[in-house]
Design a protein around this motif. Structure first.
Motif: not given
Length: 292
Positions: A222-232
């Motif tokens: 899921l791309s949304y989960n990946g975006s959380i790691f980008v935010r971090e």
């Protein structure tokens, strides 16, 4: 092996407690124990490890749980299909969907159908090609949406009107955010996130002989989960446009790849598949929308 017995088994597997499962099933505990013991004898395998106050699945029990869940879902779906054969007001449609902005076309069809068929109910699961085609092949879902060209020997399919566009999601303050597009040179050496399917097919096709220069930090379905790691600040996400919120106040930006990389999206269904009236109507409306 009866479906009732499989339902008994699944209840115990969920509750991990014989007493609670018996209460949920409205049967006595001795009756439930007898059914499970008979199931173990029939299969010739121990399915549970029994403790003082709980029950734990063995490896064989874990395997049966997965198979039993699929069988029970399939049986329920068959029952629903026969109940709705003469139901022109609605019925159930089961869909397995890849992540894509193009799903909006399917949502628009369902929205239109709801005005005509108020008793329509739709059930959606998400996953990559392997996950949704497995459910389709087993008859658990009616249609699947793939971000990959389907096998014409096994499936009928329709191509969505537009492809999805690949790009990089990154923090807004990142130096690459100042570019209008990103290249292989920009990505080389960066910690990258991507779906395993996209990395092995689309990104590999785009990079060609330079694939070894890219570093996959982690994969996400899921791309949304990946975006959380980008935010971090853990890396950069390769994904389709429009899947992640990149509005000015989001703190993230999307930049397309250069040269442009696009992936076609397909609606597929099994060959020789017999649809319920409501699923048949949905397919007709999808064909109409896609050919406009």
């Amino acid at each position: 092996m009866e479906l009732k017995t499989l339902n008994y088994f699944l209840a115990v597997a969920r509750e991990e407690n014989m007493t609670r499962a018996a209460e949920q099933l409205h049967v006595t505990q001795p009756t439930l124990s007898k059914q499970l013991k008979a199931l173990e004898e029939e299969l010739g395998k121990k399915l549970f490890t029994r403790h003082s106050f709980s029950i734990q699945l063995t490896e064989e029990g874990i395997l049966l749980r997965k198979r039993a869940e699929d069988l029970v879902k399939m049986a329920d779906k068959i029952t629903e299909e026969f109940h709705t054969l003469d139901d022109i007001l609605g019925g159930d449609i089961y869909l397995g969907l890849a992540e894509s902005y193009q799903i909006r076309h399917l949502a628009a069809v369902i929205r239109t159908m709801k005005t005509t068929y108020p008793a329509l109910h739709y059930h959606i699961t998400s996953g990559d090609t392997e996950q949704v085609t497995e459910k389709l092949d087993k008859g658990i879902i009616d249609f699947a949406v793939l971000a990959q060209e389907p096998d014409p020997a096994r499936y009928h399919f329709l191509k969505f009107p537009e492809p999805d566009v690949w790009g990089l999601v990154m923090p807004a303050e990142c130096p690459l955010a100042g570019k209008s597009a990103v290249t292989v040179d920009d990505l080389a050496g960066l910690p990258l996130f991507c779906s395993e399917q996209g990395w092995n097919h689309d990104i590999a096709r785009w990079c060609g002989s330079r694939m070894d220069e890219l570093q996959l930090e982690g994969s996400f379905r899921l791309s949304y989960n990946g975006s959380i790691f980008v935010r971090e600040g853990l890396g950069y996400l390769l994904t389709f446009d429009h899947l992640i919120d990149t509005h000015p106040d989001s703190g993230l930006v999307f930049r397309p790849l250069n040269p442009k990389l696009e992936t076609s999206i397909y609606l597929i269904w099994k060959k020789y598949q017999v649809f319920t009236p409501i699923a048949e109507r949905m397919l007709e409306m999808v064909k109409e929308r896609f050919t406009v």
